[in-house]
Design an enzyme around this catalytic site. Structure first.
Site, PDB file in Angstrom:
ATOM      1  CB  VAL A  25      -0.936  -0.004   1.222  1.00 40.72           C
ATOM      2  CG1 VAL A  25      -1.812   1.239   1.231  1.00 40.72           C
ATOM      3  CG2 VAL A  25      -1.790  -1.273   1.236  1.00 40.72           C
ATOM      4  N   PRO A  26       1.190   1.781  -1.178  1.00 37.51           N
ATOM      5  CG  PRO A  26       1.054   2.533  -3.387  1.00 37.51           C
ATOM      6  CD  PRO A  26       0.416   1.576  -2.406  1.00 37.51           C
ATOM      7  CB  CYS A  27       2.023   5.316   2.640  1.00 39.83           C
ATOM      8  SG  CYS A  27       3.177   4.212   3.461  1.00 39.83           S
ATOM      9  CG  HIS A  28       6.688   4.378  -1.284  1.00 40.94           C
ATOM     10  ND1 HIS A  28       5.978   3.205  -1.093  1.00 40.94           N
ATOM     11  CD2 HIS A  28       7.043   4.394  -2.594  1.00 40.94           C
ATOM     12  CE1 HIS A  28       5.921   2.545  -2.244  1.00 40.94           C
ATOM     13  NE2 HIS A  28       6.560   3.249  -3.164  1.00 40.94           N
TER      14      HIS A  28
END
Length: 164
Positions: free
Chosen positions: A128-131
């Site tokens: 879950v690409p919060c970056h």
């Protein structure tokens, strides 16, 4: 996955990643010394055969061969957090978005701060690409795994996508 509550550890270019699951889905992916990293659940059993698909997909991601993950997820959070985390999965590989743009996209244009807080509580990093979320000026801002890891992930994706 085999156990109702199991975990595994995976070596990565970012250090050891800890995977947790509920027997049906991935419930967590945490980096060493990650902010907001919970303790392992009681009676959680280490089982390195757990998460075979997650392990394979992570290896392919770090090798630059995978851009989108396909594993069952069950991160625990509020309804608002769930909306933010789902919206994160819609940010394309190698692309970034501001907290404000993400807030607007989920129909809460005045909630960029709340979006940032939900982003910081994401229990399933990388997948879950919060970056991929940046400050309005494009600056790297907060990341539970540390800004150096956020910068590495963004540079990795942009290089693999040919965006540099």
């Amino acid at each position: 996955m085999i156990n109702a509550s199991c975990y595994s550890e995976v070596k990565s270019p970012l250090g050891v990643l800890t995977l947790t699951g509920n027997g049906e889905a991935l419930t967590g992916l945490y980096m060493e010394a990650q902010k907001h990293r919970p303790a392992l659940p009681r009676h959680c059993v280490r089982d390195d055969t757990c998460f075979a698909s997650v392990r394979e997909q992570l290896a392919a991601y770090f090798a630059g061969e995978l851009r989108s993950f396909d594993v069952p997820l069950a991160g625990s959070g509020t309804d608002f957090q769930q909306r933010v985390w789902q919206a994160l999965r819609d940010i394309p590989y190698g692309v970034t978005e501001s907290y404000g743009a993400l807030a607007a996209r989920i129909g809460k244009p005045a909630a960029s701060r709340a979006v940032g807080m939900a982003n910081g509580r994401n229990p399933i990093g990388i997948i879950v690409p919060c970056h991929r979320v940046l400050g309005v000026s494009g600056a790297l801002t907060g990341y539970g795994g540390g800004l150096a890891r956020k910068q590495w992930l963004l540079a990795h994706e942009q290089a693999m996508a040919g965006l540099f």
